[in-house]
Write a protein that holds these residues in place. Structure first.
Motif, PDB file in Angstrom:
ATOM      1  N   GLU A  45       0.792  -0.974  -0.246  1.00 38.30           N
ATOM      2  CA  GLU A  45      -0.096  -0.175  -0.175  1.00 38.30           C
ATOM      3  C   GLU A  45       0.872   1.573  -0.016  1.00 38.30           C
ATOM      4  O   GLU A  45       1.659   1.029  -0.017  1.00 38.30           O
ATOM      5  CB  GLU A  45      -1.503   0.363   1.271  1.00 38.30           C
ATOM      6  CG  GLU A  45      -0.740   0.306   2.813  1.00 38.30           C
ATOM      7  CD  GLU A  45      -0.903  -0.089   3.918  1.00 38.30           C
ATOM      8  OE1 GLU A  45      -1.954  -0.805   3.744  1.00 38.30           O
ATOM      9  OE2 GLU A  45      -0.886   0.147   4.621  1.00 38.30           O
ATOM     10  N   ASP A 209      -1.488  -2.398  -8.215  1.00 36.21           N
ATOM     11  CA  ASP A 209      -2.022  -3.491  -8.703  1.00 36.21           C
ATOM     12  C   ASP A 209      -1.918  -5.003  -8.578  1.00 36.21           C
ATOM     13  O   ASP A 209      -1.101  -5.149 -10.033  1.00 36.21           O
ATOM     14  CB  ASP A 209      -2.552  -2.889  -9.667  1.00 36.21           C
ATOM     15  CG  ASP A 209      -3.775  -3.117 -11.061  1.00 36.21           C
ATOM     16  OD1 ASP A 209      -4.177  -4.796 -10.602  1.00 36.21           O
ATOM     17  OD2 ASP A 209      -4.709  -2.876 -11.613  1.00 36.21           O
ATOM     18  N   ILE A 238      -1.934 -15.338  -4.109  1.00 36.33           N
ATOM     19  CA  ILE A 238      -2.949 -14.651  -4.419  1.00 36.33           C
ATOM     20  C   ILE A 238      -3.678 -15.465  -4.069  1.00 36.33           C
ATOM     21  O   ILE A 238      -4.856 -15.716  -3.755  1.00 36.33           O
ATOM     22  CB  ILE A 238      -2.805 -14.226  -5.718  1.00 36.33           C
ATOM     23  CG1 ILE A 238      -2.336 -12.804  -5.710  1.00 36.33           C
ATOM     24  CG2 ILE A 238      -4.999 -14.255  -6.258  1.00 36.33           C
ATOM     25  CD1 ILE A 238      -2.644 -12.316  -7.107  1.00 36.33           C
ATOM     26  N   LEU A 249      -5.150  -7.342   2.193  1.00 29.82           N
ATOM     27  CA  LEU A 249      -4.565  -6.848   1.122  1.00 29.82           C
ATOM     28  C   LEU A 249      -5.680  -7.704  -0.286  1.00 29.82           C
ATOM     29  O   LEU A 249      -6.549  -7.223  -1.053  1.00 29.82           O
ATOM     30  CB  LEU A 249      -3.374  -7.160   0.557  1.00 29.82           C
ATOM     31  CG  LEU A 249      -2.743  -6.230  -0.928  1.00 29.82           C
ATOM     32  CD1 LEU A 249      -3.062  -4.415  -0.474  1.00 29.82           C
ATOM     33  CD2 LEU A 249      -1.131  -6.260  -0.982  1.00 29.82           C
ATOM     34  N   ILE A 250      -5.511  -9.113  -0.467  1.00 27.92           N
ATOM     35  CA  ILE A 250      -6.366  -9.854  -1.263  1.00 27.92           C
ATOM     36  C   ILE A 250      -7.621 -10.266  -1.667  1.00 27.92           C
ATOM     37  O   ILE A 250      -8.185  -9.319  -2.315  1.00 27.92           O
ATOM     38  CB  ILE A 250      -5.566 -11.025  -1.575  1.00 27.92           C
ATOM     39  CG1 ILE A 250      -4.539 -11.023  -1.432  1.00 27.92           C
ATOM     40  CG2 ILE A 250      -5.854 -11.946  -2.897  1.00 27.92           C
ATOM     41  CD1 ILE A 250      -3.170 -10.834  -3.327  1.00 27.92           C
ATOM     42  N   GLU A 251      -7.775 -10.144   0.608  1.00 31.15           N
ATOM     43  CA  GLU A 251      -9.430  -9.856   0.437  1.00 31.15           C
ATOM     44  C   GLU A 251     -10.178  -8.360  -0.328  1.00 31.15           C
ATOM     45  O   GLU A 251     -11.097  -8.329  -0.537  1.00 31.15           O
ATOM     46  CB  GLU A 251      -9.779 -10.165   1.303  1.00 31.15           C
ATOM     47  CG  GLU A 251      -9.645 -11.846   1.804  1.00 31.15           C
ATOM     48  CD  GLU A 251      -9.489 -11.563   3.465  1.00 31.15           C
ATOM     49  OE1 GLU A 251      -9.925 -10.650   4.169  1.00 31.15           O
ATOM     50  OE2 GLU A 251      -9.436 -13.087   3.935  1.00 31.15           O
ATOM     51  N   SER A 252      -9.321  -7.184  -0.744  1.00 35.06           N
ATOM     52  CA  SER A 252     -10.373  -6.069  -0.429  1.00 35.06           C
ATOM     53  C   SER A 252     -10.279  -5.446  -1.982  1.00 35.06           C
ATOM     54  O   SER A 252     -10.587  -4.529  -1.957  1.00 35.06           O
ATOM     55  CB  SER A 252      -9.129  -4.989   0.320  1.00 35.06           C
ATOM     56  OG  SER A 252      -8.316  -5.541   1.463  1.00 35.06           O
ATOM     57  N   ILE A 253      -9.860  -7.123  -2.814  1.00 35.83           N
ATOM     58  CA  ILE A 253      -9.486  -6.538  -4.115  1.00 35.83           C
ATOM     59  C   ILE A 253     -11.183  -6.781  -4.617  1.00 35.83           C
ATOM     60  O   ILE A 253     -11.607  -7.226  -4.614  1.00 35.83           O
ATOM     61  CB  ILE A 253      -8.466  -7.086  -5.485  1.00 35.83           C
ATOM     62  CG1 ILE A 253      -7.484  -6.294  -4.131  1.00 35.83           C
ATOM     63  CG2 ILE A 253      -8.732  -6.675  -6.591  1.00 35.83           C
ATOM     64  CD1 ILE A 253      -5.973  -7.051  -4.915  1.00 35.83           C
ATOM     65  N   LEU A 254     -12.118  -5.685  -5.388  1.00 32.59           N
ATOM     66  CA  LEU A 254     -13.390  -5.259  -5.898  1.00 32.59           C
ATOM     67  C   LEU A 254     -12.931  -6.494  -7.155  1.00 32.59           C
ATOM     68  O   LEU A 254     -12.130  -6.593  -7.724  1.00 32.59           O
ATOM     69  CB  LEU A 254     -13.785  -3.823  -5.902  1.00 32.59           C
ATOM     70  CG  LEU A 254     -13.577  -3.502  -4.041  1.00 32.59           C
ATOM     71  CD1 LEU A 254     -14.622  -1.764  -4.807  1.00 32.59           C
ATOM     72  CD2 LEU A 254     -14.729  -3.949  -4.046  1.00 32.59           C
TER      73      LEU A 254
END
Lengths: 254, 259
Positions: A45, A209, A238, A249-254
């Motif tokens: 981040e 990204d 991932i 981090l991975i969970e937050s990706i929409l």
């Protein structure tokens, strides 16, 4: 004989000190290796220390501790002509292409600068710049344009042309496509991929990204609060993140 | 249900040069509309027109923007001021930058509220704390007593949402509200906007280049390119099964995480 890493970083640390404030450790004793031809992603981040890592390796910022070896050679304390010699092997592409060029000079001047520094004559430089622009998907006439006269995507292509001009072995891309629209990003990534193949480039690809890193990189390191908390093949990291931060981090990706 | 906002063949020009051509859409109460497009496609200009924020050089040159029967471009600045805030709320890309740096968040929120209604300080504090709590701040008082720079980017953005929601507007216009944020904070902000719709039935128009954000919250989506609408329809259809060539190119260029 095992292959020698093109880049080896040991114990790299940066502590920012300022008066009246506690010291801030932006990069905290990290180490890694980058093999020839490999593309290594660095994600994390904002404020995690990714760009500081790039600036330390390229010696744009002085490190507090640690060593950087470029193709086996310790470049930690080089200066002057010895450091310039190191830049023959290592070049950088920055996040904001327009700001990375001198506004008072043409793109051709910027792209040809490294060639002139290493002794090429005017006519030779002109020819090489035209070839580099074409290689990066721009018309050769762009050599006469100024940075503000071209779009962001075109300017980033020119910045890539500048970086590969002296045929380095290592390219450090710090959020090189983040400021671009996705359709342009796709083109620039395709260009980097082509150059990587053609020139057998090693790339340190700093990016926030993760999806793009998954597409483009062979290996990825996750950085959090100045430390590398996880490292591995992107698909693995991932699908099965081990570290708690990576999981979040991975969970937050929409 | 009858629409709350209606764009009818809107053209917008800056300095006499047309930049938006023929934009039409309806927004129902409680609907979330996403407007996507690349830089320069005109997506921000479209929502600025509704709020009267085009500036002195910008103008709606054709078509109408109806809000509850009023044609917004025809309203006087004074009438517009009465609507902006209590009826039409706005969240900007960098909410932190839209606050004054030398006054506390509380003082600024109080000022914006007293501009539109008579409210006592105690009543304001109560309402503000309640709202801040709803959007995930446990200690609302601490936020109100903070200066903007004391909050992180994500917190500032959520305070921006609170500032817009304080007067309970019918429509919330959000211009790239998550673009400056890290993914984990982005997710929080998206969830908070969904919560706002849930709790207050607010309609939301969100402008973003982030297709992920659109997929996570919008009911309908409009794709823009060069000042025109390329495609407009139900979100899943546009994202998963685009009809227009440009939308297809755009969707193919978005890096997607393969889990």
């Amino acid at each position: 004989m095992p292959m020698q890493p093109i880049l080896k970083v040991e114990n790299l640390t940066k502590v920012f000190k300022s008066n009246g404030r506690p010291d801030f450790t932006a990069v905290d004793h990290i180490g890694f290796e980058l093999m020839p031809g490999e593309c290594l992603g660095l994600i994390g981040e904002s404020g995690s220390g990714k760009s500081t890592v790039a600036n330390l390796i390229t010696r744009l910022t002085d490190m507090s501790e640690g060593r950087v070896l470029l193709d086996g050679r310790d470049i930690t304390r080089l200066s002057g002509s010895a450091l310039r010699e190191a830049y023959r092997q290592m070049q950088m592409v920055f996040q904001t292409p327009t700001e990375s060029f001198d506004p008072r000079h043409t793109l051709g001047d910027g792209i040809g600068e490294s060639l002139r520094n290493f002794g090429a004559c005017r006519a030779e430089v002109k020819k090489r710049v035209a070839a580099l622009l074409t290689q990066c998907g721009l018309p050769a006439e762009f050599a006469d344009r100024y940075p503000h006269q071209v779009s962001g995507g075109q300017c980033q292509r020119a910045a890539i042309a500048r970086a590969i001009a002296i045929e380095p072995r290592l390219l450090i891309c710090d959020e090189a496509t983040s400021a671009l629209d996705v359709t342009i990003q796709k083109e620039v990534i395709a260009l980097l991929g082509r150059l990587r193949e053609a020139m057998h480039l090693s790339i340190l690809f700093i990016c926030h990204d993760i999806a793009l890193v998954q597409q483009f990189c062979d290996r990825v390191m996750v950085m959090y609060k100045g430390k590398i908390v996880e490292e591995g093949v992107p698909d693995e990291v991932i699908r099965n993140p081990k570290n708690d931060y990576t999981k979040r981090l991975i969970e937050s990706i929409l | 249900m009858a629409e709350i906002l209606r764009y009818d063949r809107v053209d917008i020009a800056y300095n006499g040069k047309t930049v938006i051509t023929g934009v039409s859409f309806d927004l129902r109460p409680g609907e979330i509309l996403g407007i996507v497009g690349e830089s320069g496609s005109g997506k921000s200009t479209v929502i600025k027109a509704a709020m009267g924020l085009l500036g002195p050089s910008g103008q709606v040159t054709r078509g109408d923007i109806f809000y509850k029967g009023k044609d917004l471009p025809d309203l006087s600045p004074a009438e517009m001021r009465r609507l902006n805030g209590p009826e039409l709320g706005m969240i900007f890309q960098s909410a932190g930058a839209s606050f004054c740096p030398i006054r506390t968040v509380g003082a600024q929120l109080y000022e914006s509220m007293t501009e539109h209604e008579r409210v006592t300080k105690a009543d304001f504090t109560h309402r503000a704390c309640e709202l801040l709590q709803k959007i995930g701040f446990e200690d609302g008082m601490r936020i109100l007593n903070s200066y903007p720079f004391e909050l992180s980017g994500g917190m500032q953005q959520r305070v921006g949402i609170a500032a817009a929601m304080l007067m309970n507007p019918s429509i919330l216009f959000a211009d790239e509200p998550t673009s400056a944020l890290d993914v984990s904070v982005q997710k929080q902000v998206v969830e908070e906007m969904l919560l706002v719709r849930e709790a207050f039935g607010t309609s939301i128009v969100i402008v973003t280049h982030n297709i992920g954000v659109i997929g996570a919250m919008a009911d309908n989506v409009m794709v823009m390119k060069d000042g025109r609408m390329v495609e407009y329809g139900e979100t899943r259809q546009v994202l998963d099964d685009p009809r227009e060539a440009y939308t297809k190119t755009l969707m193919a260029a978005v890096p997607r995480l393969k889990r």
